[in-house]
Design a protein around this motif. Sequence first.
Motif, PDB file in Angstrom:
ATOM      1  N   GLU A   1      -5.936  -6.467   3.505  1.00 47.33           N
ATOM      2  CA  GLU A   1      -4.845  -7.422   3.295  1.00 47.33           C
ATOM      3  C   GLU A   1      -3.509  -6.698   3.155  1.00 47.33           C
ATOM      4  O   GLU A   1      -2.488  -7.137   3.682  1.00 47.33           O
TER       5      GLU A   1
ATOM      6  N   GLU B   1      -2.419  -5.451   6.630  1.00 43.08           N
ATOM      7  CA  GLU B   1      -1.917  -6.531   7.476  1.00 43.08           C
ATOM      8  C   GLU B   1      -0.511  -6.941   7.053  1.00 43.08           C
ATOM      9  O   GLU B   1       0.362  -7.201   7.899  1.00 43.08           O
ATOM     10  N   SER B   2      -0.271  -6.986   5.752  1.00 37.27           N
ATOM     11  CA  SER B   2       1.053  -7.341   5.249  1.00 37.27           C
ATOM     12  C   SER B   2       2.089  -6.283   5.630  1.00 37.27           C
ATOM     13  O   SER B   2       3.218  -6.616   6.011  1.00 37.27           O
TER      14      SER B   2
ATOM     15  N   SER C   1      -1.560  -8.961  -5.959  1.00 39.35           N
ATOM     16  CA  SER C   1      -0.779  -9.538  -4.859  1.00 39.35           C
ATOM     17  C   SER C   1      -0.696  -8.558  -3.693  1.00 39.35           C
ATOM     18  O   SER C   1       0.338  -7.909  -3.493  1.00 39.35           O
TER      19      SER C   1
ATOM     20  N   GLN D   1      -0.386  -9.040  -0.513  1.00 35.45           N
ATOM     21  CA  GLN D   1       0.658  -9.376   0.453  1.00 35.45           C
ATOM     22  C   GLN D   1       2.021  -8.915  -0.051  1.00 35.45           C
ATOM     23  O   GLN D   1       2.827  -8.366   0.709  1.00 35.45           O
ATOM     24  N   GLN D   2       2.261  -9.101  -1.339  1.00 38.44           N
ATOM     25  CA  GLN D   2       3.533  -8.678  -1.923  1.00 38.44           C
ATOM     26  C   GLN D   2       3.666  -7.155  -1.894  1.00 38.44           C
ATOM     27  O   GLN D   2       4.760  -6.627  -1.671  1.00 38.44           O
TER      28      GLN D   2
ATOM     29  N   GLU E   1       4.794  -6.236   1.673  1.00 36.63           N
ATOM     30  CA  GLU E   1       6.172  -6.636   1.945  1.00 36.63           C
ATOM     31  C   GLU E   1       7.169  -5.733   1.229  1.00 36.63           C
ATOM     32  O   GLU E   1       8.143  -5.257   1.823  1.00 36.63           O
TER      33      GLU E   1
END
Length: 305
Positions: free
Chosen positions: A57, A60-61, A260, A262-263, A266
């Motif tokens: 994950e 991917e982010s 998190s 994804q965070q 990013e």
Amino acid sequence: MKHGKLLILLILLSFTYLPFFHFYTSWPNRFVTSPVQAHQYRIDLILPTYGDPFWDEVAESVKISAQKYPILLRTDQSSELIRQMEVSIASNVDGILVVGNDTVRFNQSVERATQKGIPVFTIGSDAPSSLRKKYIGSDQMEAGKKMGRHLQQTFGQDHQIGIVTPNHTLPARPIRLLGLKETLVNDENMLVFDQIEHLLNNHPAVDVIVVLDGRDYREVLQIIQTRTGKVNQHLYTFADDPAIHAYYEAGDLSGYIEQSPQQIGEKSISVLINWLEGREELSPDPIHTSIHLVTQRVKKHDQNH
């Protein structure tokens, strides 16, 4: 004679009008800037081996976030993180994103990268004693404390709490354990074992168990179910595996700390770009991504099954 005069006239006209025609036809092109190839930063993302849902994950982010910038991203997922770091250093990349591991060998690799002018950013797990520029990820100490505070408030200081800490070297594991110890008033009641079998053999009556690495939760649950036929304990863990949500919904888990990924991806890219382009402050302070505790309500009369 007439033909000769006509030929001379045509030649004179060609010298007069051809330059004007060339200037006229080329006029639009004089105000179109030639496309300039944007500079691409060569960034290496180094994570543990493929197939780990949490790191997948994160990867991917990072990939999606990197598409917004002039970044040429290479992803290496391997159990040999330090060897991959050395490959990146030898390749003279512009920056490295890597899962931190606060060991002598890891810190030496970070130092070699720094000496070559390659900034290293740790993600997901920190190496605070290294020369890494920034850490981006969960505050693992706070995650342990958050879990400890919940257990303290729910079960009290006289309750024994079994801790299952895996044999493999998850960098976050000892930090989470330290956070638990700091918040549990009577940490002598913490029963720390590297295997669930050892915990159950030595303390079969323990009814609160914390699995420090969510990747081990499925195995721990299966062993408990095999031995007793059902789960008689309150089980807690950390969401290092997205499958943890399904166990919680099924009622096989009393609570977990959610991270998190994804965070992490990013913020890693945005911080790295800001650093490379001179917009990031020269501070080694970590940038923590959000965590929160997800729990089932445990009633007092349920504390002793």
